[in-house]
Design a protein around this motif. Structure first.
Motif, PDB file in Angstrom:
ATOM      1  N   GLY A  24       0.806  -1.193  -0.069  1.00  0.00           N
ATOM      2  CA  GLY A  24       0.133   0.039  -0.086  1.00  0.00           C
ATOM      3  C   GLY A  24       0.894   1.251   0.092  1.00  0.00           C
ATOM      4  O   GLY A  24       1.808   1.639  -0.845  1.00  0.00           O
ATOM      5  N   ALA A  25       0.641   2.147   0.990  1.00  0.00           N
ATOM      6  CA  ALA A  25       1.463   3.332   1.105  1.00  0.00           C
ATOM      7  C   ALA A  25       1.249   3.829   2.530  1.00  0.00           C
ATOM      8  O   ALA A  25       0.309   3.611   3.225  1.00  0.00           O
ATOM      9  CB  ALA A  25       0.773   4.635   0.315  1.00  0.00           C
ATOM     10  N   VAL A  26       2.483   4.237   3.177  1.00  0.00           N
ATOM     11  CA  VAL A  26       2.531   5.007   4.290  1.00  0.00           C
ATOM     12  C   VAL A  26       3.146   6.525   4.177  1.00  0.00           C
ATOM     13  O   VAL A  26       3.522   6.778   3.088  1.00  0.00           O
ATOM     14  CB  VAL A  26       3.816   4.337   5.067  1.00  0.00           C
ATOM     15  CG1 VAL A  26       3.552   2.592   5.365  1.00  0.00           C
ATOM     16  CG2 VAL A  26       5.065   4.595   4.591  1.00  0.00           C
ATOM     17  N   LEU A  27       2.597   7.234   5.255  1.00  0.00           N
ATOM     18  CA  LEU A  27       2.943   8.697   5.271  1.00  0.00           C
ATOM     19  C   LEU A  27       3.514   8.983   6.372  1.00  0.00           C
ATOM     20  O   LEU A  27       3.157   8.532   7.598  1.00  0.00           O
ATOM     21  CB  LEU A  27       1.693   9.460   5.005  1.00  0.00           C
ATOM     22  CG  LEU A  27       2.088  11.160   5.051  1.00  0.00           C
ATOM     23  CD1 LEU A  27       2.581  11.262   3.729  1.00  0.00           C
ATOM     24  CD2 LEU A  27       0.418  11.722   5.267  1.00  0.00           C
ATOM     25  N   ILE A  28       4.807   9.610   6.324  1.00  0.00           N
ATOM     26  CA  ILE A  28       5.534   9.918   7.449  1.00  0.00           C
ATOM     27  C   ILE A  28       5.984  11.374   7.427  1.00  0.00           C
ATOM     28  O   ILE A  28       6.177  12.085   6.440  1.00  0.00           O
ATOM     29  CB  ILE A  28       6.768   9.068   7.585  1.00  0.00           C
ATOM     30  CG1 ILE A  28       7.875   9.698   8.629  1.00  0.00           C
ATOM     31  CG2 ILE A  28       7.908   9.448   6.228  1.00  0.00           C
ATOM     32  CD1 ILE A  28       8.990   8.881   8.877  1.00  0.00           C
ATOM     33  N   ASP A  29       5.699  12.206   8.488  1.00  0.00           N
ATOM     34  CA  ASP A  29       6.315  13.632   8.617  1.00  0.00           C
ATOM     35  C   ASP A  29       7.699  13.609   9.001  1.00  0.00           C
ATOM     36  O   ASP A  29       8.112  13.131   9.981  1.00  0.00           O
ATOM     37  CB  ASP A  29       5.490  14.045  10.182  1.00  0.00           C
ATOM     38  CG  ASP A  29       5.333  15.534  10.017  1.00  0.00           C
ATOM     39  OD1 ASP A  29       6.396  16.288   9.307  1.00  0.00           O
ATOM     40  OD2 ASP A  29       4.936  16.075  11.023  1.00  0.00           O
ATOM     41  N   SER A 120      12.975  26.115   6.916  1.00  0.00           N
ATOM     42  CA  SER A 120      12.496  24.935   7.581  1.00  0.00           C
ATOM     43  C   SER A 120      11.145  25.232   8.424  1.00  0.00           C
ATOM     44  O   SER A 120       9.974  24.355   8.311  1.00  0.00           O
ATOM     45  CB  SER A 120      13.364  24.325   8.505  1.00  0.00           C
ATOM     46  OG  SER A 120      14.668  23.867   7.861  1.00  0.00           O
ATOM     47  N   ASP A 121      11.012  26.554   9.236  1.00  0.00           N
ATOM     48  CA  ASP A 121       9.896  26.814   9.843  1.00  0.00           C
ATOM     49  C   ASP A 121       8.841  27.238   8.975  1.00  0.00           C
ATOM     50  O   ASP A 121       7.440  27.545   9.616  1.00  0.00           O
ATOM     51  CB  ASP A 121      10.213  27.706  10.944  1.00  0.00           C
ATOM     52  CG  ASP A 121      11.472  27.229  11.884  1.00  0.00           C
ATOM     53  OD1 ASP A 121      11.355  25.995  12.111  1.00  0.00           O
ATOM     54  OD2 ASP A 121      11.894  27.884  12.559  1.00  0.00           O
ATOM     55  N   LYS A 122       9.124  27.620   7.581  1.00  0.00           N
ATOM     56  CA  LYS A 122       7.903  27.997   6.840  1.00  0.00           C
ATOM     57  C   LYS A 122       7.307  27.133   6.291  1.00  0.00           C
ATOM     58  O   LYS A 122       6.197  27.340   5.444  1.00  0.00           O
ATOM     59  CB  LYS A 122       8.506  29.011   5.968  1.00  0.00           C
ATOM     60  CG  LYS A 122       9.093  30.392   6.716  1.00  0.00           C
ATOM     61  CD  LYS A 122       9.790  31.523   5.720  1.00  0.00           C
ATOM     62  CE  LYS A 122      10.097  32.470   6.634  1.00  0.00           C
ATOM     63  NZ  LYS A 122      10.918  33.648   5.424  1.00  0.00           N
ATOM     64  N   CYS A 123       7.530  25.905   6.034  1.00  0.00           N
ATOM     65  CA  CYS A 123       6.997  24.734   5.499  1.00  0.00           C
ATOM     66  C   CYS A 123       7.092  23.424   6.113  1.00  0.00           C
ATOM     67  O   CYS A 123       7.989  23.258   6.928  1.00  0.00           O
ATOM     68  CB  CYS A 123       7.597  24.669   3.967  1.00  0.00           C
ATOM     69  SG  CYS A 123       9.207  24.281   3.880  1.00  0.00           S
ATOM     70  N   ASN A 124       6.304  22.626   5.837  1.00  0.00           N
ATOM     71  CA  ASN A 124       6.332  21.170   6.147  1.00  0.00           C
ATOM     72  C   ASN A 124       6.945  19.936   5.299  1.00  0.00           C
ATOM     73  O   ASN A 124       6.589  20.447   4.043  1.00  0.00           O
ATOM     74  CB  ASN A 124       5.018  20.740   6.934  1.00  0.00           C
ATOM     75  CG  ASN A 124       4.614  21.693   8.087  1.00  0.00           C
ATOM     76  OD1 ASN A 124       4.709  22.734   8.141  1.00  0.00           O
ATOM     77  ND2 ASN A 124       4.533  20.733   9.226  1.00  0.00           N
ATOM     78  N   MET A 125       7.352  18.864   5.720  1.00  0.00           N
ATOM     79  CA  MET A 125       7.670  17.891   4.553  1.00  0.00           C
ATOM     80  C   MET A 125       7.209  16.686   5.098  1.00  0.00           C
ATOM     81  O   MET A 125       7.504  16.313   6.252  1.00  0.00           O
ATOM     82  CB  MET A 125       9.329  18.201   4.589  1.00  0.00           C
ATOM     83  CG  MET A 125       9.846  17.165   3.315  1.00  0.00           C
ATOM     84  SD  MET A 125      11.542  17.266   3.046  1.00  0.00           S
ATOM     85  CE  MET A 125      12.184  16.192   4.347  1.00  0.00           C
ATOM     86  N   VAL A 201      -1.081   4.643   5.785  1.00  0.00           N
ATOM     87  CA  VAL A 201      -0.854   4.518   6.963  1.00  0.00           C
ATOM     88  C   VAL A 201       0.174   5.221   7.764  1.00  0.00           C
ATOM     89  O   VAL A 201       1.086   5.342   6.884  1.00  0.00           O
ATOM     90  CB  VAL A 201      -0.331   2.873   7.227  1.00  0.00           C
ATOM     91  CG1 VAL A 201       0.194   2.429   8.653  1.00  0.00           C
ATOM     92  CG2 VAL A 201      -1.314   1.752   6.779  1.00  0.00           C
ATOM     93  N   PRO A 202      -0.241   5.826   8.718  1.00  0.00           N
ATOM     94  CA  PRO A 202       0.871   6.568   9.602  1.00  0.00           C
ATOM     95  C   PRO A 202       2.126   6.005   9.921  1.00  0.00           C
ATOM     96  O   PRO A 202       2.000   5.194  10.414  1.00  0.00           O
ATOM     97  CB  PRO A 202       0.137   7.702  10.636  1.00  0.00           C
ATOM     98  CG  PRO A 202      -1.103   6.467  10.723  1.00  0.00           C
ATOM     99  CD  PRO A 202      -1.312   5.842   9.649  1.00  0.00           C
ATOM    100  N   MET A 203       3.395   6.737   9.510  1.00  0.00           N
ATOM    101  CA  MET A 203       4.483   6.024   9.981  1.00  0.00           C
ATOM    102  C   MET A 203       5.391   6.854  10.715  1.00  0.00           C
ATOM    103  O   MET A 203       5.389   7.968  10.638  1.00  0.00           O
ATOM    104  CB  MET A 203       5.402   5.791   8.624  1.00  0.00           C
ATOM    105  CG  MET A 203       6.732   5.148   9.046  1.00  0.00           C
ATOM    106  SD  MET A 203       7.352   4.709   7.424  1.00  0.00           S
ATOM    107  CE  MET A 203       9.064   4.143   7.717  1.00  0.00           C
ATOM    108  N   GLY A 204       5.871   6.396  11.945  1.00  0.00           N
ATOM    109  CA  GLY A 204       6.678   7.157  12.809  1.00  0.00           C
ATOM    110  C   GLY A 204       8.320   7.413  12.727  1.00  0.00           C
ATOM    111  O   GLY A 204       8.657   6.535  11.893  1.00  0.00           O
ATOM    112  N   GLU A 205       9.001   8.430  13.364  1.00  0.00           N
ATOM    113  CA  GLU A 205      10.410   8.303  13.262  1.00  0.00           C
ATOM    114  C   GLU A 205      10.979   7.047  13.617  1.00  0.00           C
ATOM    115  O   GLU A 205      12.213   6.822  12.837  1.00  0.00           O
ATOM    116  CB  GLU A 205      10.808   9.554  14.250  1.00  0.00           C
ATOM    117  CG  GLU A 205      12.025   9.921  13.893  1.00  0.00           C
ATOM    118  CD  GLU A 205      12.684  11.291  14.616  1.00  0.00           C
ATOM    119  OE1 GLU A 205      13.757  11.730  14.339  1.00  0.00           O
ATOM    120  OE2 GLU A 205      11.787  11.607  15.418  1.00  0.00           O
ATOM    121  N   ALA A 206      10.549   6.291  14.575  1.00  0.00           N
ATOM    122  CA  ALA A 206      11.382   5.093  14.677  1.00  0.00           C
ATOM    123  C   ALA A 206      11.280   3.916  13.582  1.00  0.00           C
ATOM    124  O   ALA A 206      12.046   3.278  13.316  1.00  0.00           O
ATOM    125  CB  ALA A 206      10.719   4.450  16.038  1.00  0.00           C
TER     126      ALA A 206
END
Length: 335
Positions: A24-29, A120-125, A201-206
């Motif tokens: 499928g697909a995951v999304l990570i901040d 970095s503080d003006k946009c998210n990735m 699916v949300p994905m965390g930093e770990a």
């Protein structure tokens, strides 16, 4: 959330993440990663001279990975550059944003027409990964999505929702298909929610860290230090030896011309837990055979049901070594 990075460490959903990465697909901040805007007439010259990639060969809409190194070609950071119409968006590792900003500023002379700004503080990735990433973006962007099948780092500008600007780029920072999304901070929360609502699916930093290690991406402070050069770190794709002079070029050319690699980064399937920094040794197969120091473990990941995995540098040696050990754990060289 991590107090240091401000992004989610885990959603306690590793099985769902692994399934989505496969089917499928995951999304990570990844908003804690650095984003530097390099602008002005001489922007490509600055990056060309200060890192390993051939920036003068790139045009707007393209991009590349590049390595920042010391004068002796030791690794500082692996960055990704997106060439926009009037600027370059430079994506840095989380810990390297400030030091690279200072380094680039140091080499801007009065006559140069170039500025480097931390945005970095003006946009998210965010990063969208997995075999269904294309389908998710087609649903969100419709006919405006134009990156299906495009090369790594190709990118386009889009508008999302009420008009929040978005840079959409091919690539995830790992050898996993997908896209990197840079969005104005005002539209970031809505965009994140919209992607999750498409079944991602949300994905965390770990989970990212586990994927980084299994995919073999070197990181500052671990595989990228002033002990190792980019060729040892497996980053030859980000190094040009034909573009002319730049910081570290002479040292890299010498290594290449003399076949002088002393060590290389490898993936290691481990028999148990291990600690980064552990010495990697041979396992004697005969009573009179001496234990030999072969290298050092640089990263470790517990893959739960899939066992234990690490990254480590091993000395280059004729014939290789079949069985090795790191802090009591047996290890097999696998990638």
């Amino acid at each position: 959330k991590s107090q240091e990075s401000g992004v989610a460490v885990t959603f306690n959903n590793i099985d769902r993440v692994l399934e989505a990465l496969r089917d499928g697909a995951v999304l990570i901040d990844r908003s804690h990663w650095g984003r530097l805007r390099v602008a002005g007439r001489d922007r490509l010259d600055l990056l060309h001279n200060q890192s390993t990639a051939d920036f003068k060969a790139l045009k707007a809409g393209q991009g590349c990975d590049t390595v920042f190194v010391t004068a002796t070609a030791r690794c500082l950071d692996l960055a990704t550059a997106l060439i926009l119409d009037n600027s370059v968006m430079l994506i840095t590792s989380p810990s390297m944003k400030q030091s690279l900003l200072q380094r680039l500023d140091k080499y801007i002379f009065p006559a140069d027409q170039v500025t480097v700004t931390d945005v970095s503080d003006k946009c998210n990735m965010f990063t969208l990964m997995g075999p269904q990433a294309d389908d998710v973006l087609k649903e969100l962007a419709g006919d405006a999505f134009g990156l299906e099948g495009e090369a790594y780092c190709r990118h386009q500008l889009l508008k999302f929702g009420s008009g929040a600007p978005v840079i959409l780029a091919v690539g995830t920072g790992l050898a996993i298909p997908g896209f990197t999304i840079i969005v104005d901070e005002k539209g970031a929360a809505d965009l994140y929610a919209a992607v999750i609502n498409k079944g991602c699916v949300p994905m965390g930093e770990a989970d990212w860290e586990r994927a980084r290690i299994t995919q073999g991406r070197p990181a500052p402070g671990a595989e990228l230090t002033e002990i190792y050069n980019p060729l040892e770190a497996g980053l030859s794709h980000a190094v040009s030896l034909s573009k002319g002079c730049y910081i570290g070029q002479e040292a890299l050319a010498k290594v290449t011309n003399t076949n002088g690699l002393k060590q290389q980064l490898w993936g290691l399937q481990l028999s148990g837990r291990a600690v980064p920094g552990a010495t990697i040794t041979s396992v004697p197969t005969a009573a009179d055979e001496k234990l030999e120091v072969l290298g050092k473990l640089t990263s470790y990941a517990n893959l739960e049901k899939s066992g234990h995995f690490g990254l480590g540098y091993l000395r280059c040696r004729k014939g290789g070594v079949q069985v090795i050990r790191a802090l009591g754990c047996r290890a097999a060289v696998c990638a």
